[in-house]
Design a protein around this motif. Sequence first.
Motif, PDB file in Angstrom:
ATOM      1  N   ILE A 180      45.794  31.190  39.222  1.00 41.33           N
ATOM      2  CA  ILE A 180      44.764  31.555  40.213  1.00 41.33           C
ATOM      3  C   ILE A 180      45.237  32.705  41.114  1.00 41.33           C
ATOM      4  O   ILE A 180      44.434  33.330  41.801  1.00 41.33           O
ATOM      5  N   ASN A 181      46.554  32.942  41.138  1.00 42.54           N
ATOM      6  CA  ASN A 181      47.095  34.044  41.945  1.00 42.54           C
ATOM      7  C   ASN A 181      47.415  35.268  41.097  1.00 42.54           C
ATOM      8  O   ASN A 181      48.090  36.179  41.559  1.00 42.54           O
ATOM      9  N   ALA A 182      46.987  35.246  39.848  1.00 41.66           N
ATOM     10  CA  ALA A 182      47.403  36.316  38.937  1.00 41.66           C
ATOM     11  C   ALA A 182      46.206  37.058  38.358  1.00 41.66           C
ATOM     12  O   ALA A 182      46.183  37.439  37.192  1.00 41.66           O
ATOM     13  N   MET A 183      45.199  37.244  39.201  1.00 42.21           N
ATOM     14  CA  MET A 183      44.052  38.034  38.753  1.00 42.21           C
ATOM     15  C   MET A 183      44.008  39.338  39.552  1.00 42.21           C
ATOM     16  O   MET A 183      44.563  39.423  40.647  1.00 42.21           O
ATOM     17  N   ALA A 184      43.350  40.327  38.954  1.00 42.10           N
ATOM     18  CA  ALA A 184      43.217  41.607  39.645  1.00 42.10           C
ATOM     19  C   ALA A 184      41.741  42.006  39.635  1.00 42.10           C
ATOM     20  O   ALA A 184      40.971  41.582  38.759  1.00 42.10           O
ATOM     21  N   MET A 185      41.367  42.795  40.614  1.00 42.09           N
ATOM     22  CA  MET A 185      40.014  43.332  40.636  1.00 42.09           C
ATOM     23  C   MET A 185      40.107  44.856  40.713  1.00 42.09           C
ATOM     24  O   MET A 185      40.773  45.386  41.603  1.00 42.09           O
ATOM     25  N   GLY A 186      39.474  45.519  39.763  1.00 42.23           N
ATOM     26  CA  GLY A 186      39.525  46.978  39.730  1.00 42.23           C
ATOM     27  C   GLY A 186      38.932  47.582  40.992  1.00 42.23           C
ATOM     28  O   GLY A 186      37.929  47.096  41.522  1.00 42.23           O
ATOM     29  N   LEU A 187      39.554  48.644  41.487  1.00 39.01           N
ATOM     30  CA  LEU A 187      39.035  49.343  42.656  1.00 39.01           C
ATOM     31  C   LEU A 187      38.627  50.777  42.314  1.00 39.01           C
ATOM     32  O   LEU A 187      37.867  51.403  43.046  1.00 39.01           O
ATOM     33  N   SER A 188      39.170  51.271  41.219  1.00 36.71           N
ATOM     34  CA  SER A 188      38.916  52.676  40.883  1.00 36.71           C
ATOM     35  C   SER A 188      37.505  52.822  40.305  1.00 36.71           C
ATOM     36  O   SER A 188      36.976  51.881  39.688  1.00 36.71           O
ATOM     37  N   PRO A 189      36.879  53.971  40.540  1.00 37.69           N
ATOM     38  CA  PRO A 189      35.529  54.177  39.994  1.00 37.69           C
ATOM     39  C   PRO A 189      35.547  53.932  38.481  1.00 37.69           C
ATOM     40  O   PRO A 189      36.510  54.269  37.805  1.00 37.69           O
ATOM     41  N   GLY A 190      34.514  53.296  38.009  1.00 35.02           N
ATOM     42  CA  GLY A 190      34.480  52.981  36.565  1.00 35.02           C
ATOM     43  C   GLY A 190      34.781  51.516  36.345  1.00 35.02           C
ATOM     44  O   GLY A 190      34.154  50.878  35.513  1.00 35.02           O
ATOM     45  N   ASP A 191      35.737  50.948  37.084  1.00 34.33           N
ATOM     46  CA  ASP A 191      35.956  49.497  36.943  1.00 34.33           C
ATOM     47  C   ASP A 191      35.976  48.789  38.296  1.00 34.33           C
ATOM     48  O   ASP A 191      36.549  47.720  38.447  1.00 34.33           O
ATOM     49  N   TYR A 192      35.288  49.377  39.265  1.00 34.42           N
ATOM     50  CA  TYR A 192      35.212  48.761  40.590  1.00 34.42           C
ATOM     51  C   TYR A 192      34.559  47.377  40.508  1.00 34.42           C
ATOM     52  O   TYR A 192      33.467  47.223  39.954  1.00 34.42           O
TER      53      TYR A 192
ATOM     54  N   HIS B  88      40.307  57.505  46.387  1.00 35.37           N
ATOM     55  CA  HIS B  88      41.521  58.327  46.370  1.00 35.37           C
ATOM     56  C   HIS B  88      42.362  58.103  45.121  1.00 35.37           C
ATOM     57  O   HIS B  88      43.079  59.001  44.686  1.00 35.37           O
ATOM     58  N   SER B  89      42.266  56.912  44.547  1.00 35.47           N
ATOM     59  CA  SER B  89      43.054  56.671  43.323  1.00 35.47           C
ATOM     60  C   SER B  89      42.567  57.618  42.225  1.00 35.47           C
ATOM     61  O   SER B  89      43.344  58.118  41.421  1.00 35.47           O
ATOM     62  N   ARG B  90      41.257  57.866  42.246  1.00 41.05           N
ATOM     63  CA  ARG B  90      40.737  58.779  41.216  1.00 41.05           C
ATOM     64  C   ARG B  90      41.278  60.202  41.442  1.00 41.05           C
ATOM     65  O   ARG B  90      41.734  60.856  40.524  1.00 41.05           O
ATOM     66  N   HIS B  91      41.273  60.615  42.724  1.00 40.28           N
ATOM     67  CA  HIS B  91      41.777  61.968  43.015  1.00 40.28           C
ATOM     68  C   HIS B  91      43.228  62.120  42.585  1.00 40.28           C
ATOM     69  O   HIS B  91      43.661  63.184  42.169  1.00 40.28           O
ATOM     70  N   LEU B  92      43.982  61.033  42.730  1.00 37.63           N
ATOM     71  CA  LEU B  92      45.416  61.103  42.399  1.00 37.63           C
ATOM     72  C   LEU B  92      45.682  60.738  40.941  1.00 37.63           C
ATOM     73  O   LEU B  92      46.834  60.608  40.521  1.00 37.63           O
ATOM     74  N   ASN B  93      44.603  60.477  40.222  1.00 37.41           N
ATOM     75  CA  ASN B  93      44.749  60.174  38.811  1.00 37.41           C
ATOM     76  C   ASN B  93      45.558  58.909  38.545  1.00 37.41           C
ATOM     77  O   ASN B  93      46.385  58.848  37.642  1.00 37.41           O
ATOM     78  N   CYS B  94      45.382  57.906  39.403  1.00 35.11           N
ATOM     79  CA  CYS B  94      46.051  56.616  39.147  1.00 35.11           C
ATOM     80  C   CYS B  94      44.996  55.510  39.220  1.00 35.11           C
ATOM     81  O   CYS B  94      43.840  55.775  39.520  1.00 35.11           O
ATOM     82  N   LYS B  95      45.428  54.280  38.948  1.00 35.03           N
ATOM     83  CA  LYS B  95      44.490  53.154  38.994  1.00 35.03           C
ATOM     84  C   LYS B  95      44.923  52.195  40.085  1.00 35.03           C
ATOM     85  O   LYS B  95      46.119  51.897  40.210  1.00 35.03           O
ATOM     86  N   ALA B  96      43.958  51.704  40.842  1.00 36.37           N
ATOM     87  CA  ALA B  96      44.303  50.760  41.909  1.00 36.37           C
ATOM     88  C   ALA B  96      43.556  49.447  41.692  1.00 36.37           C
ATOM     89  O   ALA B  96      42.410  49.441  41.224  1.00 36.37           O
TER      90      ALA B  96
ATOM     91  N   ASN C 220      50.025  57.235  51.590  1.00 33.90           N
ATOM     92  CA  ASN C 220      50.198  58.380  52.490  1.00 33.90           C
ATOM     93  C   ASN C 220      48.955  59.246  52.569  1.00 33.90           C
ATOM     94  O   ASN C 220      48.609  59.755  53.630  1.00 33.90           O
ATOM     95  N   VAL C 221      48.274  59.411  51.430  1.00 33.92           N
ATOM     96  CA  VAL C 221      47.055  60.225  51.427  1.00 33.92           C
ATOM     97  C   VAL C 221      46.003  59.590  52.347  1.00 33.92           C
ATOM     98  O   VAL C 221      45.311  60.259  53.105  1.00 33.92           O
ATOM     99  N   ILE C 222      45.933  58.254  52.310  1.00 37.67           N
ATOM    100  CA  ILE C 222      44.884  57.581  53.096  1.00 37.67           C
ATOM    101  C   ILE C 222      45.322  57.341  54.545  1.00 37.67           C
ATOM    102  O   ILE C 222      44.577  57.585  55.478  1.00 37.67           O
ATOM    103  N   TRP C 223      46.547  56.819  54.715  1.00 39.59           N
ATOM    104  CA  TRP C 223      46.947  56.389  56.065  1.00 39.59           C
ATOM    105  C   TRP C 223      48.151  57.163  56.615  1.00 39.59           C
ATOM    106  O   TRP C 223      48.790  56.708  57.553  1.00 39.59           O
TER     107      TRP C 223
END
Length: 416
Positions: free
Chosen positions: A131-143, A28-36, A68-71
């Motif tokens: 150790i609490n300041a890392m992120a993991m891409g969820l959007s297609p392309g960097d999942y 859904h992040s891709r559909h909304l043109n944002c990054k999660a 809101n789009v998802i839930w």
Amino acid sequence: MHEKLNMQKRVERLPSEIINILMTVGRHSRHLNCKAYLVGGSVRDILIDNRVKDLDITVVGDAIRLANVIWGDSRSIRVYPGFGTATVELHEGFRVDLATARKEFYPRPAVLPRVQFSDIYDDLYRRDFTINAMAMGLSPGDYGEILDYFGGLEDLKHGVLRLIHDKSFIDDPSRIFRCIRFQHRYRFRIDTRTKNLMIQSIKGGFPLLLSRERVAREINLLFSETGPRHSVEELVVLDLWELLFPGADISVTTYEKMERVSCNASGQPLYVALALLEDIDHAGLREMLAVYSKKALQLKKLRKREEGIGKFVRERVLDNYSLYTLFWGVDDEVLDYLKLVETSVCYKKNIQRYLTRVKRFPVYITGNHLNKMGIPPGQIYKYLLDNAKREIYNREIRDMNGQIQVLLKLVNKGGL
Ligand code: ATP
């Protein structure tokens, strides 16, 4: 690329429900043109194969819209437009928090920060430890791809707790409690510079600027974690305990009690609080642990009764009536605490006997029965009822008629 592969493998090992959520958010992040991104403790816990307790998702874009789009149809979604955040409780205790990426400024130490929407770097920079300041891409392309600007992966590998920036313990001294909590939970070492910054913040008295609610919350979390005794000891060693509760010295006996009540059960924070409150008479400590005051009072009264009636409670198994007079009105959690903290086998047996034979024993007689027997109300009621109960409990007379007969016999005997 290498880390991306690593993380994807780990993600695949997660429960399918979690994988579904992560992929749905990404799609859904891709559909909304944002990054999660999955961020913070969730990423840390996946990397060390710990159970993921909840999911923190940062959105570079509109987090509320994505939620809101998802839930949007879910009854458990809560949105906070002023903060750009949304929370969904999917089932008992499992939450997904979505927040728009933000930057934080602390106008003064220990107050809530001012916030401005920003990018993923700033969102990670505002966090406490690497150790609490890392992120993991969820959007297609960097999942599955890890973003690690501050060396969190290295620190996680070597078991190190390291602050991201030097003002961190001054901006938010509650991070000191968090640091001790993670240190004992993961058996990590606090990096030397971080330790020095911690000491400086304490020496400067910055933790005193935190609201009582925040300190109480952090202390409660410390009590809920593995090895609460060691965490409390650490607060003492760091002089943070003395800063918060001047003069509230902890004796060896109290430390031993805290050790004995370490059970990793839901009751643990209460047990640690009772161990402290029953041994230390300190107004500030009582105030900080106010949520436990009702049970602490029950314990105090029980200890008083022990001095009189139950002085043999550690030496012999008491009769039912003595157990009734000693333990009646004391909540089960307080009795559980006593079972952990008391070393006498007899004491434990007495609690067990009370719980199985006395606590639910039905006693029907009341003052009404005496009234119907024509006895004028007065002090004699207590005397008669107590004596009748002694016989009822000790002879285990369960039926109402039998109990009334006991009362009647006492009345006929003139209460003797
Ligand atoms: P736990 O496993 O105990 O829930 P957590 O790290 O997931 O630990 P949370 O309180 O759920 O802790 O916070 C989620 C994330 O938010 C943290 O991992 C951290 O990145 C950030 N965070 C929380 N509290 C602070 C704080 N006081 N200062 C800076 N960052 C914080």
